[in-house]
Design a protein around this motif. Structure first.
Motif, short mmCIF file in Angstrom:
data_model
loop_
_atom_site.label_atom_id
_atom_site.label_comp_id
_atom_site.label_asym_id
_atom_site.label_seq_id
_atom_site.Cartn_x
_atom_site.Cartn_y
_atom_site.Cartn_z
N LEU A 104 56.98 59.60 30.52
CA LEU A 104 55.66 59.05 30.88
C LEU A 104 54.61 60.15 31.01
N VAL A 105 55.01 61.29 31.54
CA VAL A 105 54.09 62.43 31.63
C VAL A 105 53.70 62.86 30.21
N GLN A 106 54.68 62.95 29.31
CA GLN A 106 54.37 63.30 27.93
C GLN A 106 53.40 62.31 27.32
N ASP A 107 53.62 61.03 27.56
CA ASP A 107 52.71 59.99 27.03
C ASP A 107 51.30 60.17 27.57
N LEU A 151 48.93 72.26 21.61
CA LEU A 151 49.08 71.15 22.55
C LEU A 151 50.31 70.30 22.24
N ALA A 152 50.59 70.08 20.96
CA ALA A 152 51.79 69.33 20.60
C ALA A 152 53.04 70.07 21.07
N LYS A 153 53.07 71.39 20.90
CA LYS A 153 54.22 72.18 21.36
C LYS A 153 54.36 72.08 22.87
N PHE A 154 53.24 72.19 23.60
CA PHE A 154 53.27 72.06 25.05
C PHE A 154 53.91 70.74 25.45
N ILE A 155 53.47 69.65 24.85
CA ILE A 155 53.98 68.32 25.20
C ILE A 155 55.46 68.19 24.84
N PHE A 160 55.17 58.61 40.51
CA PHE A 160 55.13 57.31 39.84
C PHE A 160 55.48 56.17 40.79
N LYS A 161 54.88 55.01 40.51
CA LYS A 161 55.21 53.78 41.22
C LYS A 161 55.14 52.66 40.18
N ASP A 162 56.22 51.93 40.02
CA ASP A 162 56.29 50.83 39.06
C ASP A 162 55.93 51.28 37.64
N GLY A 163 56.38 52.47 37.26
CA GLY A 163 56.17 52.95 35.90
C GLY A 163 54.78 53.49 35.61
N ARG A 164 53.97 53.67 36.64
CA ARG A 164 52.61 54.20 36.46
C ARG A 164 52.38 55.35 37.43
N VAL A 165 51.47 56.24 37.06
CA VAL A 165 51.15 57.37 37.93
C VAL A 165 50.34 56.85 39.11
N VAL A 189 45.07 64.18 25.01
CA VAL A 189 44.82 65.05 23.87
C VAL A 189 44.14 64.30 22.73
N ARG A 190 44.56 63.08 22.47
CA ARG A 190 43.93 62.34 21.37
C ARG A 190 42.67 61.60 21.81
N GLY A 191 42.28 61.76 23.07
CA GLY A 191 41.06 61.14 23.57
C GLY A 191 41.18 59.64 23.76
N ASP A 192 42.39 59.14 23.91
CA ASP A 192 42.65 57.71 24.07
C ASP A 192 42.67 57.37 25.56
N PHE A 193 41.48 57.24 26.14
CA PHE A 193 41.40 57.01 27.57
C PHE A 193 41.83 55.59 27.95
N ALA A 194 41.82 54.66 27.00
CA ALA A 194 42.33 53.32 27.31
C ALA A 194 43.83 53.40 27.61
N ALA A 195 44.59 54.10 26.75
CA ALA A 195 46.03 54.27 26.99
C ALA A 195 46.27 55.09 28.25
N PHE A 196 45.43 56.07 28.46
CA PHE A 196 45.56 56.91 29.65
C PHE A 196 45.36 56.07 30.91
N LEU A 197 44.34 55.21 30.91
CA LEU A 197 44.07 54.36 32.08
C LEU A 197 45.20 53.39 32.37
N VAL A 198 45.79 52.83 31.34
CA VAL A 198 46.90 51.89 31.51
C VAL A 198 48.09 52.57 32.17
N SER A 199 48.24 53.88 31.97
CA SER A 199 49.38 54.61 32.55
C SER A 199 49.21 54.90 34.04
N MET A 200 48.06 54.55 34.60
CA MET A 200 47.79 54.84 36.00
C MET A 200 47.84 53.56 36.84
#
Length: 170
Positions: free
Chosen positions: A36-39, A6-10, A137-142, A45-56
């Motif tokens: 942003l897609v990589q983030d 997964l790290a290689k994919f990213i 993306f719109k305003d830096g978010r998906v 991958v790390r199960g950090d859905f809080a960070a994932f939600l903020v990106s949307m």
């Protein structure tokens, strides 16, 4: 999921974006979107859905396109609904081994084309498919995420191989 795979994919996303385009270094807006897609992938991958939600974006739309027999085909809107759909959708798969084939970015849109091998958890059957993911993306978010995948191998993993077709003639 293997952390190394997964790290290689990213990490392969940015070089794939630059591949074949001598002017890629001047495309800062597109490079930022690829970052942003990589983030987003890293957060999932790390199960950090809080960070994932903020990106949307608040009004994010997720659409998985394919045959209805695939349990994660559908359309969801809004952060909470999309986050739950993504958690549920990933729960169907295991031993995922994605491989970047191509990344195309233009303005606020990133397209990732990949091959993925893995297993469908409920049956334990392997799949080997290609998929295309579109991030807008719109305003830096998906704001919109659309995924289309070739479904034959995945359908075989879900329901078993299609044996209704006549055997090949020699």
């Amino acid at each position: 999921m293997s952390a190394a795979v997964l790290a290689k994919f990213i990490e392969d996303l940015h070089p794939a974006f630059e591949a074949g385009d001598p002017a890629a270094a001047q495309k800062s807006a597109e490079a930022a979107c690829v970052g942003l897609v990589q983030d987003q992938y890293r957060a999932v991958v790390r199960g950090d859905f809080a960070a994932f939600l903020v990106s949307m974006a608040e009004d994010i739309e997720l659409e998985n396109i394919g045959p209805p027999a695939i349990p994660f085909v559908g359309c969801w809107r809004g952060r909470a609904e999309v986050a739950e759909a993504i958690r549920r959708n990933f729960s169907w798969l295991e031993d995922q081994q994605p491989e970047v084939l191509t990344v195309v970015a233009q303005g606020d849109t990133v397209i990732v084309i990949a091959r993925e091998r893995g297993r469908f958890k409920p049956t334990g059957r392997a799949y080997d498919m290609h998929w295309v993911q579109q991030f807008t993306f719109k305003d830096g978010r998906v704001a919109r995420f659309r995924q289309v995948f070739d479904s034959a191998s995945l359908l075989d993993a879900i329901t078993g191989p299609n044996t209704s077709q006549p055997a090949a003639q020699s």
